[in-house]
Design a protein around this motif. Structure first.
Motif, PDB file in Angstrom:
ATOM      1  N   TYR A  14      14.594  74.553 112.777  1.00 35.44           N
ATOM      2  CA  TYR A  14      15.957  74.812 113.235  1.00 35.44           C
ATOM      3  C   TYR A  14      16.977  74.817 112.093  1.00 35.44           C
ATOM      4  O   TYR A  14      17.868  75.674 112.069  1.00 35.44           O
ATOM      5  N   SER A  18      19.295  78.009 111.267  1.00 36.47           N
ATOM      6  CA  SER A  18      20.754  77.895 111.263  1.00 36.47           C
ATOM      7  C   SER A  18      21.351  78.401 109.950  1.00 36.47           C
ATOM      8  O   SER A  18      22.371  79.097 109.953  1.00 36.47           O
ATOM      9  N   ASN A  30      22.765  76.880 119.785  1.00 38.76           N
ATOM     10  CA  ASN A  30      22.532  75.468 120.068  1.00 38.76           C
ATOM     11  C   ASN A  30      21.034  75.225 120.202  1.00 38.76           C
ATOM     12  O   ASN A  30      20.344  75.919 120.946  1.00 38.76           O
ATOM     13  N   ASP A  31      20.532  74.236 119.499  1.00 39.49           N
ATOM     14  CA  ASP A  31      19.092  73.971 119.543  1.00 39.49           C
ATOM     15  C   ASP A  31      18.599  73.580 120.934  1.00 39.49           C
ATOM     16  O   ASP A  31      17.423  73.752 121.243  1.00 39.49           O
ATOM     17  N   LYS A 131      28.073  79.166 130.333  1.00 35.97           N
ATOM     18  CA  LYS A 131      27.742  77.854 129.776  1.00 35.97           C
ATOM     19  C   LYS A 131      28.096  76.812 130.804  1.00 35.97           C
ATOM     20  O   LYS A 131      29.189  76.829 131.364  1.00 35.97           O
TER      21      LYS A 131
END
Length: 132
Positions: A14, A18, A30-31, A131
């Motif tokens: 990750y 990024s 967003n992970d 979201k």
């Protein structure tokens, strides 16, 4: 140039993903919304592309968020994304997936999808995200 593909745990890749996004001026993902594994294509053992695959509770999978390593020249990584997509499709087929879906407006990604027998689905549509 020799391509190879390896699956990584999200936690191990990750930070690299990024950095790639930031170097391309793409928004961070967003992970928590990424799957637990990412497939990474390397050229001469240097990571050059990655792609995430979401498995569903059906025979459909979704590939998303392809990214390239901005520190590897395009000339060195050319055809790497097609190689990676082909690898991921073969992997999904072994997992008994019948269809893979994705979205893209990026010409180089679209070219790689077409090279791997993807067909254009809906045209002139938008996707909608909420979201929570």
């Amino acid at each position: 140039m020799t391509f190879s593909v390896k699956r990584y745990d999200k936690s191990d890749f990750y930070e690299t993903f990024s950095k790639w996004l930031l170097n391309h001026n793409f928004p961070l993902i967003n992970d928590l919304v990424l799957p637990e594994n990412v497939f990474v294509c390397s050229v001469d053992e240097v990571p050059c592309y990655c792609i995430w695959i979401y498995f569903t509770d059906s025979k459909l999978a979704w590939i998303a968020f392809p990214a390239s390593n901005p520190n590897v020249s395009y000339k060195k990584r050319v055809n790497g994304l097609s190689y990676l997509i082909n690898y991921v499709c073969d992997y999904a087929k072994k997992k008994k997936i019948l269809s893979i879906i994705t979205t893209s407006g990026t010409e180089s990604v679209i070219e790689s999808l077409i090279k791997n027998q993807f067909e254009i689905g809906d045209r002139n549509i938008n996707h909608y995200t909420r979201k929570l």
